[in-house]
Scaffold this active site. Sequence first.
Site, PDB file in Angstrom:
ATOM      1  N   VAL B  12     107.190  31.693  36.625  1.00  0.00           N
ATOM      2  CA  VAL B  12     107.938  31.964  38.025  1.00  0.00           C
ATOM      3  C   VAL B  12     107.912  32.764  38.909  1.00  0.00           C
ATOM      4  O   VAL B  12     108.726  32.711  40.082  1.00  0.00           O
ATOM      5  CB  VAL B  12     108.667  33.699  37.120  1.00  0.00           C
ATOM      6  N   LYS B 100     109.820  40.382  29.527  1.00  0.00           N
ATOM      7  CA  LYS B 100     110.426  41.341  28.771  1.00  0.00           C
ATOM      8  C   LYS B 100     109.069  42.044  27.523  1.00  0.00           C
ATOM      9  O   LYS B 100     109.757  42.846  27.362  1.00  0.00           O
ATOM     10  CB  LYS B 100     111.714  39.863  27.608  1.00  0.00           C
ATOM     11  N   ILE B 131     120.785  34.344  33.559  1.00  0.00           N
ATOM     12  CA  ILE B 131     122.167  34.772  32.989  1.00  0.00           C
ATOM     13  C   ILE B 131     122.735  36.305  33.918  1.00  0.00           C
ATOM     14  O   ILE B 131     121.795  37.056  33.115  1.00  0.00           O
ATOM     15  CB  ILE B 131     122.485  34.240  32.158  1.00  0.00           C
ATOM     16  N   GLU B 185     105.362  26.381  24.292  1.00  0.00           N
ATOM     17  CA  GLU B 185     104.061  26.497  24.922  1.00  0.00           C
ATOM     18  C   GLU B 185     103.646  26.038  23.584  1.00  0.00           C
ATOM     19  O   GLU B 185     103.887  24.980  22.664  1.00  0.00           O
ATOM     20  CB  GLU B 185     103.834  28.052  24.723  1.00  0.00           C
ATOM     21  N   ASP B 196     110.014  36.126  20.505  1.00  0.00           N
ATOM     22  CA  ASP B 196     110.828  36.420  22.121  1.00  0.00           C
ATOM     23  C   ASP B 196     112.236  37.144  21.927  1.00  0.00           C
ATOM     24  O   ASP B 196     112.933  38.195  22.571  1.00  0.00           O
ATOM     25  CB  ASP B 196     110.807  34.960  22.873  1.00  0.00           C
ATOM     26  N   LYS B 200     113.899  40.828  23.641  1.00  0.00           N
ATOM     27  CA  LYS B 200     115.321  40.010  24.118  1.00  0.00           C
ATOM     28  C   LYS B 200     116.579  41.337  24.152  1.00  0.00           C
ATOM     29  O   LYS B 200     117.127  41.908  24.349  1.00  0.00           O
ATOM     30  CB  LYS B 200     115.744  39.321  24.863  1.00  0.00           C
TER      31      LYS B 200
END
Lengths: 404, 404
Positions: B12, B100, B131, B185, B196, B200
């Site tokens: 990222v 996150k 998004i 991963e 994960d 979120k």
Amino acid sequence: MTNVAILGFGVVGSGVAEVLKRNGPHIDAKVHAPVELKYILDVRDFPDSPFAEFIVHDFSVIENDPDVNVVVETIGGAKIAKEFTERALRAGKSVVTSNKELVAEHGYELMRLAQEHGACYLYEASVGGGIPIIRPLKQCLAANEITEICGILNGTTNYILTRMIRAGLSFQDALKEAQQNGYAEQDPTADIEGHDACRKICILASLAFGRHIYPAQVPTEGITGVTLADVAYAESCGRKIKLLGRAIQGEDGKVRAFVAPHLVHGEAPLAGVEDVFNAIAVKGNAIGDVMFYGRGAGKLPTASAVVADVMDAARNADRPKYLDWGPGGEDVTVPPEDVSSPWYVRADAAADQIRSAFSEPAFLARAGAPAGETAFLTRSMTRGELMEKLEGLQPRSVFRILEN
Amino acid sequence: MTNVAILGFGVVGSGVAEVLKRNGPHIDAKVHAPVELKYILDVRDFPDSPFAEFIVHDFSVIENDPDVNVVVETIGGAKIAKEFTERALRAGKSVVTSNKELVAEHGYELMRLAQEHGACYLYEASVGGGIPIIRPLKQCLAANEITEICGILNGTTNYILTRMIRAGLSFQDALKEAQQNGYAEQDPTADIEGHDACRKICILASLAFGRHIYPAQVPTEGITGVTLADVAYAESCGRKIKLLGRAIQGEDGKVRAFVAPHLVHGEAPLAGVEDVFNAIAVKGNAIGDVMFYGRGAGKLPTASAVVADVMDAARNADRPKYLDWGPGGEDVTVPPEDVSSPWYVRADAAADQIRSAFSEPAFLARAGAPAGETAFLTRSMTRGELMEKLEGLQPRSVFRILEN
């Protein structure tokens, strides 16, 4: 303290009053100050309405009341709505609108006027009803160069097409049903001829590409030419017919915008958008594809978008926000004639004639096709190339195929 | 003039550097001032990277440079990332993150810290990759009371489920394929066990309902228990298995949040979300249902969300924006035990046993089912009621069915 005046107590206007009332404490808490309805302008009286006490008949009451800081324009059309919007902005009041016709035809000048008078002109509800699309386009996608917008922008036509596809109704019968269900107006021209979708793609394209694009610059074809034969042929190749508004920025920087029925692959996200729902797909150079989906019309969804704008205007009273774009001009757009795509064609022609005009047409079949009817898909080409090949043949339906 | 420091030159972080460079003029124009990359913090050197000149190894260089006003944290995890975030905020620098875990575990305190020091803490990229969802949730849906959020929040598990459904791969083979394609991963635990997705839904629920909801408050089940038998039974009744993160506000004002595999009707918009795509459906009391769809991960989509936040921080330097929520607490949530829904059950039990425990079970069939395997759908009930009825039977898979 924010005092709100609503212009026009129709479907959306009364929805705005209702949302302001129902979610009042919630709204005040989020704005950190009271947001109060003060006036509703309408020519009629509504003695039995819980909002009867707010009704006024003279716009100058609102215009001259210094306590009114936000005016909600839900009159529609581009005449009296334009006059009242201009007068409100000149009086330094922010204006929030759901009026796509006015924004598409006069958005640039009204945004300039707002800026000159330190006010906001906000129009989230003008596209996609309650779907948040204007702010995400402007703010969240800010880091992208947007290359294409493609959307199902009109709930009425999407409902009609859905009923043709799912229930096998003819266009006329589906339209009649839509009217009975309140999804189509008694005069459905603006919807079925694509004008409404055209206004919305103008607004989205103006915002995305930064200069005003007018409806007159957008070739527009509605759905009145879509037949059950076309629906059946589309189904035979795993596709659905959808009315799309599209705007594509070419490498020359110019925008190709158009509204037309398309064949969309059954597994594409847009194909799953049914009934009165809308969806807007946006392509950015970093973000890839994103899509926004929801009810494209309706009293409360649209009202909720209006009220979100009212709250934004209230919060930013001392520092108006501009979701604006630059002036239009003939240099902003070019006709979409150079946009290549595969095409669907239904013609009164023999397969041999088609074969001699097109290289590798993919013929389609449907039950009950009359003799002499031929339908096929072409390779990717421009409209000009297509029309040249179709010369002397008798095309009945010619629709683009949406790629990827 | 905005100077940016990126912490962590991974996928990222390097994407952020790339978007800042590639869309530089576009970004400067939209911010109305230059936005410049000044440092990239990493333990490694990148001598062959076009960004080699920006690399520094000591965070205090960034911390002590008064010209750096925006810090991008793309380190991940909740340890060193937390320390650097706190130090940057204390130095009055705005922090933009895609992390996150950090937002879900410490968002409230970091937002408070930002506010104390007149800085922003922005996290659009922490949910749904590129998004736009955080701002639409906060701003565009402001006029609504949100009642439910339901999303496909993890691209890895959605890819695995898609491959199980479409290609008939087992969970293990689909996982292996996802790893080979870079979608999972080498240690896939956080994805496949639902952690994960849990982080979120915590972030979305905290924002929507206004108080911090911690991962420990959210019962979480991953997809390791989903078998091809379940996929086949789901298909037999027109449904697809999807891992959903959900948060529902009850009439008591308390939030029921959970992550678990669900059976989703094949025609529901969420069923069409395939591969690594994510989608987030939001229900509001005025807006009805809206959905946001796009690539939930990936270098450039995520980077584009980060850069949008950088631009927002740059534009609002003198008046920081808060997309914040209140403190958490045990009173914010209750376990989802009272959330009723129909259920899918696959059990080692005879149909007669099922029939005597359940009123009107809807039995399912699949090719090649071993003797003694029974699968069925129940009527709507709570988990407690279901478990009581299942006592003595041997359930193998128990998944909720998503209604409407």
